[in-house]
Design a protein around this motif. Structure first.
Motif, short mmCIF file in Angstrom:
data_model
loop_
_atom_site.label_atom_id
_atom_site.label_comp_id
_atom_site.label_asym_id
_atom_site.label_seq_id
_atom_site.Cartn_x
_atom_site.Cartn_y
_atom_site.Cartn_z
N VAL A 128 0.80 -1.41 0.00
CA VAL A 128 -0.11 -0.05 -0.17
C VAL A 128 0.84 1.30 0.12
O VAL A 128 1.96 1.22 0.69
CB VAL A 128 -0.72 -0.03 1.09
N LYS A 129 0.61 2.05 -0.83
CA LYS A 129 1.20 3.52 -0.92
C LYS A 129 0.32 4.48 -0.82
O LYS A 129 -0.83 4.57 -1.40
CB LYS A 129 1.70 3.67 -2.10
N GLN A 130 0.38 5.52 0.31
CA GLN A 130 -0.41 6.54 0.83
C GLN A 130 0.15 7.86 0.29
O GLN A 130 1.25 8.11 0.69
CB GLN A 130 -0.76 6.21 2.27
N GLU A 131 -0.71 8.53 -0.46
CA GLU A 131 -0.45 9.83 -0.71
C GLU A 131 -1.52 10.69 -0.40
O GLU A 131 -2.80 10.26 0.17
CB GLU A 131 -0.15 9.87 -2.16
N VAL A 135 -4.62 6.34 -2.40
CA VAL A 135 -4.09 5.25 -1.65
C VAL A 135 -3.75 4.25 -3.17
O VAL A 135 -4.85 4.05 -3.80
CB VAL A 135 -4.94 4.67 -0.51
N THR A 136 -2.61 3.93 -3.25
CA THR A 136 -2.58 2.85 -4.35
C THR A 136 -2.15 1.40 -3.91
O THR A 136 -1.25 1.27 -2.82
CB THR A 136 -1.46 3.19 -5.10
N VAL A 137 -2.86 0.41 -4.18
CA VAL A 137 -2.82 -0.89 -3.65
C VAL A 137 -2.15 -1.61 -4.69
O VAL A 137 -2.88 -1.83 -5.96
CB VAL A 137 -3.96 -1.60 -2.88
N THR A 138 -1.21 -2.38 -4.51
CA THR A 138 -0.34 -3.22 -5.60
C THR A 138 -0.50 -5.00 -5.20
O THR A 138 -0.05 -4.94 -3.72
CB THR A 138 1.10 -2.86 -5.87
N GLY A 140 0.83 -8.53 -6.93
CA GLY A 140 1.41 -8.97 -8.16
C GLY A 140 1.10 -8.13 -9.58
O GLY A 140 1.56 -6.84 -9.31
N ASP A 141 0.34 -8.41 -10.44
CA ASP A 141 0.49 -7.57 -11.63
C ASP A 141 -0.60 -6.66 -11.58
O ASP A 141 -1.09 -5.89 -12.55
CB ASP A 141 0.63 -7.98 -12.95
N LEU A 142 -1.58 -6.66 -10.28
CA LEU A 142 -2.91 -5.67 -10.41
C LEU A 142 -2.21 -4.54 -9.38
O LEU A 142 -1.70 -4.27 -8.59
CB LEU A 142 -3.96 -6.47 -9.49
N MET A 143 -2.97 -3.23 -9.83
CA MET A 143 -2.79 -2.15 -9.17
C MET A 143 -4.18 -1.39 -9.16
O MET A 143 -4.58 -1.17 -10.06
CB MET A 143 -1.60 -1.25 -9.81
N ARG A 207 -2.59 -9.54 3.29
CA ARG A 207 -4.18 -8.65 3.50
C ARG A 207 -4.15 -7.16 3.50
O ARG A 207 -3.39 -6.68 4.34
CB ARG A 207 -5.16 -9.21 4.20
N ALA A 208 -4.57 -6.30 2.55
CA ALA A 208 -4.53 -4.96 2.83
C ALA A 208 -6.26 -4.45 2.88
O ALA A 208 -6.99 -4.99 2.25
CB ALA A 208 -3.86 -4.11 1.77
#
Length: 907
Positions: A128-131, A135-138, A140-143, A207-208
C-alpha cells in the motif's frame, strides 16, 4: 410471553434515596487451570472450494498460553502458506485470547496447523502506498488506485499495465413517491458517492484493508451515509467489498428506487470478441457475445462458433468469407440485464442500445448474482452475496458495444417498485398511552405514532469485484459465482474452540449416552426446522433476510406475519445466541450461514445507527422497525460478538464499538413511558431507570468486548461498578431494576423492594455472566447471582423464606433451569442439579417442550398455498430458550442427566 409481561417490563423503579456505593476491590478472577489445547488445524467450513480468493478467520487461545512481547504484533506460521496475523482480544493477564489470521488466495491452508513463529512471506505480497490524493494498492500485476476524495471508490485498476477498470462508484435513485397512484406522477433524482474519509486499516503483506466513508450526493443534497471496506488479498484477482449504508431519509418522501455499485471497463476488441457472462441456476452460466457468430445463416467456420462461446478470440481472417463480408450487418447487443425481482424467479433480457426494445432472452429461479463484461484480453466481473435471498436485485451491463462498457450490481433493483419503508399502519384512534396499552393487549404490538420509523436503520452487503486478464470460461465463471454466493471460509473444529474456555458454558455435541442422544436429537430437529422454514416460508427480502418469525398461527398454517408483536422476531429471547451456540457445538456449515445471515440482519436492520433511537433496537414486530418499544436488549452486543471473533469481521467490530456508550440512550428513550409515574419516580439528571437483565445485562456485552479488544480497564471497571452495587442492594438481583448513574455505571438506592420478571435473564445476561465469572472477581456479586440462580425456580416455600413473600413473575421455568444448573455446578450440589433437570423436563413453564419426540406434519391441498411441513407446537421464544437451556445444562450438569432422565420417565 403473555401480554402482561410487556406491561411488567415497562414498569419503572421508584426513586430511592442514594446510598454510598459499596467499595469492593475488583481484581481478575483466579485463572482457571490452563487447558491443554489441541493442535490448531485449519479446515474448510463447507468442503474444498474450486476457487479460493483468500480468507480471514479468528482463533482463540487458552488463558496464559500465548503472551506477546509488549508492543509487538504476534507472529504465527502456517506451514509454508503465508499468513498475516493480528490480535483481536486479550485475557485479563495480557495473554492473547483471540487472534485473527489472513491467508492468501490460491493456497491450500486446510489441514495445516497454526503455531507461533515466523510467517512465510507471499511471493507477490500486497503493498500500500499512501499519498494525499490517493491510496495505491498493488498485488502482483494488479494495481488499484483509491482516491481520498471525490465520487470514485476506485479511480482505476490496471492489470499488467492495461487499464481494465475505472470510475467505480456508488449510485442511488430516489423517488418522491412510491408510485403513480397518489399524484399521477413521480420525480426521480440520481445520487452518487461523495467520499469524506479514507482510512488504511491494514497494509499487507497478505491482506490490505481500506475503509471509505461518505454519503450519497446529488441535487444539492447529501444523504444515505455509507462505509465501504475494500479487502485485497495476495494472489487474488478480486477485491472483496463490504458495503454498509444507513437510511436517513423521510419514509414518506424518500423512496429508494435503486441502490448499487457501478464501474466502467474499456472495450478494445472487435465486438464479436466482447463477452457477457451471467450466473444462472445452480452451477449454470449464461454467456453470449456482443456480436454473436453462432446461429447465422452462413456457418462462421469450423470450431469458431465454439471458440466464441468459450470466450476465446476469433480472428476475422479465419472466418468463412460470407461471414467476413456480412459481419457488419450482424446486430451488436450493448445492454444486458438480469433482474431477480423475487426469490423464486429472475429474467434475462438484452437490447442493442438505448432507445430500442428489450428482447427477452431467458429466465430461471435463483441466480448466484455475478456478471462479467469484457473481451479476450480481459474485463470486469461484479456480483454480490445473498443475491436472490435479498431480492429485488439486479445485474446490468450497459454500452458493451462502445469503447466504454458499464457494469452495475443493484442491491435494490430499479426494475422493482420503489423501496417503501413507511409504517405499515396508522394510529387508527390509538391516541393515548392507555389506548396504546389496550392495543398491546390484543395484537401484542407496542404502537406509538412516530416511533415506528425506519430512519436510522442500516444494511450491509458483501460484493466481489474481479479484474481479469481474459474472459473466463463457463466453468471458471461458475466457480467464481460459487465464491460470491458461498465464500470459502477457514474454521476450527468445535473441539479446538471449546478447549480455550471461550463463550461461557457449552460443550461439543455429544450423543454418547441414551439421554444425551434424546436431547441432541431434539436440538438438531429444532435448528433444522427453522432453517427449513426460511425457504418454506420465503423469509427473504432486502430488509428481512436473516430473521425468523416469532409465533405460529396453526389455524392459518402460517406464522403470524401480520399480527403486531408476533411477526418478525428481532432477536427476541436470544434467538441469535441459540443459533450461534448450535454452530459452536456442531461446526455445521449450514448453521454457520444461518447464524451469519441473522447477525447481518439483527445487528443492522433491527438497530438504530443515528437519530434519537441511536444505540437501541426495535422489539419484534410486523416490520423490523414497527414496534415502538426501543430496547438495548435488541442492540445487544452479545448477539454479534461470536461472529466477530470467529471471522474478525470489521463491520461487526464497528457496530459493537458504537454501542459502548449506548446506556446513555436511556436518557433519550424512556422505555417505561406508557405507565403513570410512580410516587417519587423523579430522578436527578444523569440518573435513569435500568433493568438488571434487559438493559444493564445487554450493556455488559459491549463493555466486556471493548475491554477484551483494547485492554482499557475503564470498561472492566464499569462492569464491576454495576456488579458491586447490585450486590449491595437489599434484595440484590430480586430487586430486578434500580436507578442507574450513567456517569459511574453504578446502581443507586437501597433496593428494598422485589421485582421479578422472567425477562431479566433471557437476553444474554446469563451468557455474559458465565464469561465474566472467570474474568472479574466480585465476591458479593457472585453470591448475589448464585442466590438468584438457586431461588428463581425454587419451590414456593423456599423463596418465601428468602423474600418474605411469593414474588410472582417466575415464568419460563424450563428456560431458567439453566440458572439452577449454574448454581448446582458452582456449589457442587447434586441435588440441585437433579432439581434443574426436573425443571427442564417439566411442564410447568408455558414454553416447556415436554414433547421431545414431536415432529412435523405434512399439509397439502386447498388448506395451504403450497404443500408444507409444519410443527405448530414450536414458538421461537420457546425454541431459543429451550435450546440455550439444553446446551448450558448439558455443559454444566450433564453428568447427572441419565439419572434425571430415568426419573422423568424418558429412559
Amino acid at each position: 410471553m403473555n401480554t402482561l409481561s410487556r406491561r411488567h417490563l415497562l414498569q419503572s423503579a421508584v426513586a430511592l434515596s442514594a446510598l454510598s456505593a459499596l467499595t469492593t476491590v475488583a481484581r481478575a478472577a483466579a485463572p482457571a487451570k490452563v487447558r491443554p489445547v489441541a493442535s490448531t488445524d485449519l479446515k474448510w467450513l463447507d468442503g474444498t472450494p474450486a476457487a479460493f480468493e483468500g480468507a480471514t478467520l479468528g482463533v482463540p487461545w487458552p488463558r496464559g498460553t500465548v503472551k506477546p512481547a509488549k508492543g509487538k504484533v504476534p507472529e504465527f506460521k502456517l506451514g509454508e502458506v503465508p499468513v498475516q496475523s493480528w490480535p483481536l482480544a486479550y485475557w485479563p493477564d495480557g495473554s492473547l485470547k483471540w487472534t485473527a489470521h489472513a491467508v492468501p488466495a490460491g493456497t491450500k491452508p486446510a489441514g495445516l496447523s497454526l503455531v507461533p513463529g515466523k510467517a512465510t512471506t507471499p511471493a507477490k505480497a500486497v503493498s500500500v502506498k499512501q499519498e494525499a490524493t490517493a491510496v495505491t494498492v498493488t498485488s502482483g500485476d494488479l494495481m488499484w488506485v483509491v482516491p481520498t476524495s471525490g465520487e470514485h471508490l476506485i479511480a482505476t485498476a490496471t492489470r499488467a499495465g492495461r487499464l481494465t477498470l475505472k470510475e467505480m462508484k456508488l449510485v442511488a435513485l430516489r423517488q418522491n413517491a412510491p408510485d403513480l397512484d397518489a399524484t399521477g406522477s413521480v420525480s426521480q433524482q440520481n445520487f452518487t458517492s461523495k467520499i469524506s474519509k479514507v482510512t488504511v486499516e491494514q497494509t499487507g503483506p497478505v491482506r490490505a484493508v481500506l475503509k471509505i466513508e461518505g454519503v450519497h450526493s446529488g441535487n444539492g443534497r447529501d444523504w444515505l451515509p455509507f462505509s465501504v471496506r475494500l479487502y485485497f488479498y495476495a494472489g487474488s484477482e478480486s477485491v472483496r467489498i463490504v458495503h454498509s449504508f444507513i437510511y436517513d431519509g423521510d419514509p414518506f418522501k424518500d423512496f429508494i428506487r435503486g441502490l448499487g455499485v457501478t464501474a466502467k471497463t474499456p472495450m478494445t476488441e472487435e465486438t464479436h470478441n466482447r463477452h457477457i457472462r451471467l450466473t444462472g441456476d445452480g452451477v449454470g452460466v449464461w454467456g453470449e457475445a456482443v456480436r454473436p457468430l453462432t446461429g447465422l445463416r452462413r456457418t462462421v467456420g469450423k470450431g469458431l462458433g465454439i471458440a466464441q462461446v468459450e470466450g476465446k478470440a476469433v480472428a476475422v481472417a479465419d472466418m468463412a468469407k460470407p461471414v467476413q463480408d456480412g459481419l457488419k450487418w450482424i446486430p451488436e447487443w450493448g445492454d444486458f440485464t438480469l433482474s431477480q425481482l423475487t426469490p423464486d424467479g429472475y429474467t434475462i433480457k438484452k437490447r442493442t442500445r438505448a432507445g430500442h426494445a428489450w428482447i427477452d432472452s431467458n429466465a430461471g429461479t435463483r441466480s448466484k448474482g455475478l456478471a462479467y463484461v469484457g473481451g479476450a484480453s480481459g474485463g470486469v466481473a461484479l456480483g454480490f452475496k445473498d443475491f436472490w435471498q435479498r431480492s429485488p436485485t439486479q445485474l446490468d451491463v450497459r454500452n458493451a458495444h462502445t469503447e466504454m462498457a458499464e457494469i452495475t450490481a443493484w442491491l435494490w433493483s430499479p426494475d422493482a417498485p420503489a423501496m417503501d419503508v413507511r409504517p405499515y399502519r396508522s394510529a387508527d384512534g390509538m391516541d393515548t398511552h392507555p389506548e396504546e396499552i389496550e392495543g398491546l393487549n390484543i395484537t401484542y404490538e407496542d404502537y406509538e405514532k412516530g416511533w415506528d420509523t425506519a430512519t436510522g436503520v442500516a444494511r450491509t452487503s458483501e460484493l466481489n469485484l474481479w479484474v481479469l486478464g481474459a474472459t473466463p470460461s463457463h466453468q471458471v465463471f461458475s466457480d467464481m459465482a460459487e465464491q460470491v454466493a458461498n465464500p470459502a471460509r477457514l474454521v476450527l473444529s468445535p473441539e479446538r474452540i471449546h478447549s480455550c474456555g471461550v463463550f461461557g458454558d457449552w460443550d461439543v455435541a455429544n450423543s454418547s449416552t441414551p439421554a444425551r442422544k434424546i436431547l441432541e436429537d431434539r436440538l438438531t430437529y429444532q435448528i433444522d426446522y427453522y432453517m427449513k422454514e426460511v425457504d418454506q416460508r420465503r423469509w427473504y427480502g432486502f430488509w428481512t433476510y436473516g430473521d425468523v418469525m416469532h409465533t405460529y398461527d396453526a389455524e392459518r398454517h402460517m406464522w403470524r406475519y401480520d399480527i403486531g408483536g408476533y411477526a418478525w422476531d428481532n432477536s427476541e429471547l436470544s434467538t441469535d445466541l441459540w443459533v450461534w451456540y448450535s454452530y459452536l457445538r456442531t461446526g455445521r456449515a449450514d448453521v454457520f450461514k444461518f447464524a451469519e445471515a441473522m447477525t447481518r440482519q439483527t445487528g443492522e436492520v433491527d438497530v438504530y445507527h443515528l437519530g434519537r433511537f441511536k444505540g437501541f433496537g426495535t422489539r419484534h414486530g410486523v416490520q423490523p422497525w414497527s414496534d415502538s418499544s426501543k430496547q438495548p436488549r435488541v442492540s445487544n452486543v452479545a448477539y454479534r460478538r461470536i461472529y466477530y471473533y470467529l471471522t474478525a469481521d470489521e463491520r461487526v467490530g464497528d457496530l459493537m464499538r458504537d454501542l459502548v456508550d449506548s446506556d446513555y440512550a436511556l436518557e433519550n428513550v424512556d422505555i417505561s413511558r406508557k405507565l403513570p409515574p410512580a410516587p417519587g419516580r423523579e430522578r436527578p439528571k444523569g440518573v435513569v431507570a435500568s433493568g438488571f437483565g434487559t438493559s444493564w445485562g445487554a450493556f455488559l456485552g459491549a463493555w466486556l468486548t471493548e475491554w477484551e479488544r483494547t485492554q482499557d480497564t475503564r470498561w472492566r471497571d464499569r462492569i464491576v461498578n454495576g456488579m458491586t452495587t447490585i450486590a449491595g442492594l437489599k434484595r440484590r438481583w430480586f430487586a430486578g431494576e434500580a436507578p442507574y448513574d450513567l456517569k459511574t455505571g453504578k446502581f443507586l438506592g437501597d433496593g428494598d423492594y422485589i421485582s421479578v420478571s422472567h425477562l431479566n435473564a433471557v437476553f444474554g445476561v446469563v451468557e455474559m455472566t458465565s464469561e465474566l465469572w472467570e474474568l472479574v472477581d466480585v465476591p458479593a456479586y457472585r453470591k448475589a447471582w448464585l442466590e438468584y440462580c438457586r431461588y428463581y425456580n425454587a419451590p414456593k416455600a423456599e423463596i418465601v423464606a428468602l423474600l418474605g413473600k411469593d414474588p410472582g413473575g417466575r415464568n419460563l421455568r424450563d428456560a431458567h433451569s439453566r440458572l439452577t444448573a449454574f448454581a448446582a455446578f458452582h456449589e457442587k450440589d447434586k441435588a440441585l442439579a437433579l432439581r434443574a433437570w426436573s425443571e427442564f423436563f417439566g411442564n410447568e413453564g408455558r414454553e416447556s417442550d415436554g414433547g421431545l419426540n414431536r415432529r412435523t406434519q405434512h399439509i397439502e391441498g386447498p388448506a395451504v398455498l403450497r404443500p408444507l411441513d409444519e410443527d405448530p407446537t414450536l414458538s421461537t421464544n420457546g425454541t431459543a430458550q429451550w435450546g440455550l437451556s439444553a446446551i448450558q445444562n448439558l455443559a454444566l450438569i450433564g453428568d447427572s442427566l441419565d439419572e434425571a432422565a430415568k426419573t422423568a420417565g424418558l429412559l
